[in-house]
Design a protein around this motif. Structure first.
Motif, PDB file in Angstrom:
ATOM      1  N   GLN A 345       0.815  -1.215   0.000  1.00  0.00           N
ATOM      2  CA  GLN A 345       0.000   0.000   0.000  1.00  0.00           C
ATOM      3  C   GLN A 345       0.856   1.275   0.000  1.00  0.00           C
ATOM      4  OE1 GLN A 345      -3.171  -2.427   2.765  1.00  0.00           O
ATOM      5  NE2 GLN A 345      -2.978  -0.260   3.187  1.00  0.00           N
ATOM      6  N   PHE A 346       2.122   1.111  -0.317  1.00  0.00           N
ATOM      7  CA  PHE A 346       3.029   2.257  -0.314  1.00  0.00           C
ATOM      8  C   PHE A 346       4.170   2.001  -1.284  1.00  0.00           C
ATOM      9  CE2 PHE A 346       6.938   4.311   1.071  1.00  0.00           C
ATOM     10  CZ  PHE A 346       6.535   5.629   1.190  1.00  0.00           C
ATOM     11  N   GLY A 347       4.446   2.968  -2.150  1.00  0.00           N
ATOM     12  CA  GLY A 347       5.559   2.812  -3.071  1.00  0.00           C
ATOM     13  C   GLY A 347       5.541   3.899  -4.127  1.00  0.00           C
ATOM     14  N   ILE A 348       6.346   3.697  -5.134  1.00  0.00           N
ATOM     15  CA  ILE A 348       6.443   4.629  -6.250  1.00  0.00           C
ATOM     16  C   ILE A 348       6.309   3.835  -7.537  1.00  0.00           C
ATOM     17  CG2 ILE A 348       7.887   6.335  -7.430  1.00  0.00           C
ATOM     18  CD1 ILE A 348       9.373   6.732  -4.786  1.00  0.00           C
ATOM     19  N   GLU A 349       5.369   4.235  -8.364  1.00  0.00           N
ATOM     20  CA  GLU A 349       5.190   3.574  -9.663  1.00  0.00           C
ATOM     21  C   GLU A 349       5.014   4.622 -10.753  1.00  0.00           C
ATOM     22  OE1 GLU A 349       3.359  -0.422 -10.159  1.00  0.00           O
ATOM     23  OE2 GLU A 349       2.147   0.221  -8.451  1.00  0.00           O
ATOM     24  N   ILE A 350       5.909   4.605 -11.706  1.00  0.00           N
ATOM     25  CA  ILE A 350       5.784   5.401 -12.928  1.00  0.00           C
ATOM     26  C   ILE A 350       5.939   4.419 -14.078  1.00  0.00           C
ATOM     27  CG2 ILE A 350       6.694   7.315 -14.281  1.00  0.00           C
ATOM     28  CD1 ILE A 350       7.891   8.445 -11.719  1.00  0.00           C
ATOM     29  N   PRO A 351       4.844   4.077 -14.767  1.00  0.00           N
ATOM     30  CA  PRO A 351       4.894   3.040 -15.810  1.00  0.00           C
ATOM     31  C   PRO A 351       6.018   3.269 -16.806  1.00  0.00           C
ATOM     32  CG  PRO A 351       2.636   3.696 -15.396  1.00  0.00           C
ATOM     33  CD  PRO A 351       3.498   4.635 -14.604  1.00  0.00           C
ATOM     34  N   GLY A 352       6.805   2.227 -17.003  1.00  0.00           N
ATOM     35  CA  GLY A 352       7.918   2.294 -17.935  1.00  0.00           C
ATOM     36  C   GLY A 352       9.186   2.868 -17.346  1.00  0.00           C
ATOM     37  N   TRP A 353       9.106   3.375 -16.099  1.00  0.00           N
ATOM     38  CA  TRP A 353      10.264   4.006 -15.481  1.00  0.00           C
ATOM     39  C   TRP A 353      10.658   3.333 -14.173  1.00  0.00           C
ATOM     40  CZ3 TRP A 353      13.163   7.901 -17.667  1.00  0.00           C
ATOM     41  CH2 TRP A 353      12.642   8.468 -18.824  1.00  0.00           C
ATOM     42  N   ILE A 354       9.731   3.261 -13.247  1.00  0.00           N
ATOM     43  CA  ILE A 354      10.085   2.734 -11.937  1.00  0.00           C
ATOM     44  C   ILE A 354       8.893   2.032 -11.307  1.00  0.00           C
ATOM     45  CG2 ILE A 354       9.505   4.900 -10.776  1.00  0.00           C
ATOM     46  CD1 ILE A 354      11.776   4.341  -8.804  1.00  0.00           C
ATOM     47  N   LYS A 355       9.166   0.965 -10.613  1.00  0.00           N
ATOM     48  CA  LYS A 355       8.166   0.264  -9.803  1.00  0.00           C
ATOM     49  C   LYS A 355       8.887  -0.193  -8.537  1.00  0.00           C
ATOM     50  CE  LYS A 355       6.681  -3.990 -10.616  1.00  0.00           C
ATOM     51  NZ  LYS A 355       5.995  -5.137 -11.257  1.00  0.00           N
ATOM     52  N   TRP A 356       8.579   0.476  -7.429  1.00  0.00           N
ATOM     53  CA  TRP A 356       9.305   0.184  -6.188  1.00  0.00           C
ATOM     54  C   TRP A 356       8.382   0.243  -4.983  1.00  0.00           C
ATOM     55  CZ3 TRP A 356       9.912   2.747  -1.593  1.00  0.00           C
ATOM     56  CH2 TRP A 356      10.866   2.227  -0.718  1.00  0.00           C
ATOM     57  N   SER A 357       8.574  -0.685  -4.078  1.00  0.00           N
ATOM     58  CA  SER A 357       7.912  -0.679  -2.785  1.00  0.00           C
ATOM     59  C   SER A 357       8.783  -1.467  -1.821  1.00  0.00           C
ATOM     60  CB  SER A 357       6.529  -1.329  -2.878  1.00  0.00           C
ATOM     61  OG  SER A 357       6.004  -1.570  -1.580  1.00  0.00           O
ATOM     62  N   TYR A 388      -2.734   0.214   7.843  1.00  0.00           N
ATOM     63  CA  TYR A 388      -2.773   1.621   7.472  1.00  0.00           C
ATOM     64  C   TYR A 388      -3.983   1.844   6.570  1.00  0.00           C
ATOM     65  CZ  TYR A 388      -1.626   5.711   4.600  1.00  0.00           C
ATOM     66  OH  TYR A 388      -1.674   6.891   3.910  1.00  0.00           O
ATOM     67  N   PRO A 389      -4.911   2.724   6.959  1.00  0.00           N
ATOM     68  CA  PRO A 389      -6.169   2.871   6.208  1.00  0.00           C
ATOM     69  C   PRO A 389      -6.018   3.776   4.998  1.00  0.00           C
ATOM     70  CG  PRO A 389      -6.205   4.341   8.080  1.00  0.00           C
ATOM     71  CD  PRO A 389      -4.886   3.580   8.160  1.00  0.00           C
ATOM     72  N   GLY A 390      -5.076   3.446   4.145  1.00  0.00           N
ATOM     73  CA  GLY A 390      -4.857   4.270   2.970  1.00  0.00           C
ATOM     74  C   GLY A 390      -3.880   3.618   2.013  1.00  0.00           C
ATOM     75  N   ARG A 391      -3.599   4.331   0.941  1.00  0.00           N
ATOM     76  CA  ARG A 391      -2.621   3.891  -0.056  1.00  0.00           C
ATOM     77  C   ARG A 391      -1.877   5.112  -0.587  1.00  0.00           C
ATOM     78  NH1 ARG A 391      -2.950  -1.136  -2.789  1.00  0.00           N
ATOM     79  NH2 ARG A 391      -4.502  -2.551  -1.915  1.00  0.00           N
ATOM     80  N   VAL A 392      -0.582   4.947  -0.747  1.00  0.00           N
ATOM     81  CA  VAL A 392       0.263   6.016  -1.279  1.00  0.00           C
ATOM     82  C   VAL A 392       1.098   5.439  -2.416  1.00  0.00           C
ATOM     83  CG1 VAL A 392       2.086   7.692  -0.814  1.00  0.00           C
ATOM     84  CG2 VAL A 392       0.390   7.164   0.967  1.00  0.00           C
ATOM     85  N   GLY A 393       0.817   5.839  -3.638  1.00  0.00           N
ATOM     86  CA  GLY A 393       1.609   5.399  -4.784  1.00  0.00           C
ATOM     87  C   GLY A 393       1.255   4.029  -5.321  1.00  0.00           C
ATOM     88  N   ILE A 394       0.778   3.142  -4.487  1.00  0.00           N
ATOM     89  CA  ILE A 394       0.324   1.805  -4.896  1.00  0.00           C
ATOM     90  C   ILE A 394      -1.194   1.806  -4.754  1.00  0.00           C
ATOM     91  CG2 ILE A 394       0.497  -0.677  -4.513  1.00  0.00           C
ATOM     92  CD1 ILE A 394       3.140   0.516  -5.369  1.00  0.00           C
TER      93      ILE A 394
END
Length: 409
Positions: A345-357, A388-394
């Motif tokens: 429920q947390f990470g950084i995703e930019i299609p074609g560039w980065i996928k991280w958690s 955690y009652p949410g999502r950030v980036g994922i």
């Protein structure tokens, strides 16, 4: 009791430390008072919800989940600020020591804090602080439809272009907004897929969590039906039960409820999806996971009666099952559908560039499509949320997979 005393001591020390940065960066006293009030409110609410306010045996009620979320947000703000303050304090300490040993006055005197460093620390800490708050306010229902096209040499001709919608990890015990769940359900139905496959964790712990939402999920429609499997949370293993009989009844109630909602629950068994003379085998196993998770899945039982020549789609909640048992199996499972990880429920995703958690350090296959030995897996990021009652980036995910016959040219 001791753990709460220690928690309060540590929390107060961190709060006071961060207060020094606020006093350096801001000149208005009201800023300090607002900060101290919010810090105290978050701590008191967290302690209350996890002690006096704990009304039932659920691991995380909605109120407790928010209490945890606000505490996580506040602690993140504090720790990032302190990281900068501590680095500066080390410099100030050694500067003071140098002045005492080699300076003209030979007195120990630490330089004043630099205002711009405190401002930078607070500014940087505000970024994840705001992101975590946004994740609780909007991110958890920011549904994304992700579409993939997968090609296979041996896909039966009649299934060329066959569309599958996968959802996973509903965690209905965490929901708090019916309008947004209605929106998510409508997105699923808008895909007009041939079948809908749900890959486990319908509840956090108890069947009763799903009951207020059952009428919505019953409206999911696909012409070839809806199929499901169990996830690790569906067994009720994470809360105490007065008797084993109550725990067993809870699981049976969940199975019955899924049937009432129109799901065909696969318990270490399979079904055939047919189109004319062509067919594909849909296999569903109970939960099987590494690292202490329940291993109720029986792959060999599930495929009993299936031939090697059959095109096979496997539903298995935990992607570690694919890595450890499915890929090495002598049978070829063309496509496996899993969930479980939530992408943390947390990470950084930019299609074609980065996928991280951070979850990548726990699971090799944690989100999206992977391929090994000619076999595919899709790890769905989950429809709901837990802890955690949410999502950030994922973001919450609805997956649409189109099966295609690979061209010979």
């Amino acid at each position: 009791m001791l753990r709460w005393v220690l928690f309060v001591i540590v929390y107060v020390v961190l709060s006071i430390y961060v207060l020094q940065a606020l006093k350096t960066a801001a000149r208005q006293p009201w800023v300090y008072y607002v900060y101290m009030f919010l810090a105290a409110l978050v701590a008191v609410n967290f302690i209350y919800q996890f002690t006096i306010g704990e009304a039932d045996g659920r691991v995380l009620s909605v109120a407790k989940s928010y209490a945890f979320g606000f505490l996580l947000t506040m602690l993140t703000f504090k720790l990032i600020t302190i990281l900068f303050l501590f680095s500066e304090d080390l410099f100030r300490f050694f500067s003071g020591g140098y002045e005492k040993l080699f300076g003209a006055s030979r007195e120990f005197s630490m330089p004043q804090r630099r205002r711009f460093l405190s401002s930078i620390a607070l500014g940087l800490a505000a970024i994840p602080f705001g992101a975590l708050l946004y994740g609780m306010y909007r991110g958890k229902y920011n549904f994304k439809v992700l579409k993939y096209t997968l090609e296979f040499d041996d896909l039966p001709d009649a299934f060329d272009g066959y569309r599958i919608t996968q959802i996973s990890d509903i965690h209905s015990g965490s929901f708090d907004n019916r309008k947004m769940i209605e929106y998510g359900i409508s997105l699923i139905n808008k895909q007009k897929s041939d079948t809908i496959l749900f890959t486990g964790d319908m509840v956090n712990n108890k069947t009763e969590e799903m009951e207020p939402w059952a009428d919505l999920f019953a409206t999911l429609q696909a012409k070839d039906g809806k199929f499901s499997v169990l996830g690790n949370h569906d067994y009720g293993d994470y809360i105490p039960w007065e008797t084993e009989a109550l725990k067993r009844q809870n699981l049976q109630d969940l199975k019955d409820l899924q049937k009432e909602m129109g799901f065909d629950l696969l318990l270490n068994e399979h079904r055939y999806l047919t189109k004319g003379d062509d067919k594909i085998a849909l296999v569903g196993v109970e939960n099987w996971g590494k690292g202490g998770f329940k291993k109720a899945g029986d792959l060999q039982k599930a495929v009993s009666g299936i031939t090697d020549a059959d095109f096979k789609i496997l539903m298995s909640h935990d992607p570690s099952h694919w890595e450890l048992e499915v890929v090495p199996d002598e049978k070829h499972f063309h496509l496996t559908l899993s969930g479980h990880t939530h992408g943390m429920q947390f990470g950084i995703e930019i299609p074609g560039w980065i996928k991280w958690s951070p979850v990548k350090w726990r699971y090799k296959h944690w989100a999206g499509i992977y391929k090994e030995k000619g076999q595919f897996i899709n790890v769905n990021r989950g429809f709901g949320f837990l802890g955690y009652p949410g999502r950030v980036g994922i973001w919450p995910e609805i997956t649409v997979i189109t099966l295609k016959k690979k061209s010979l040219t």
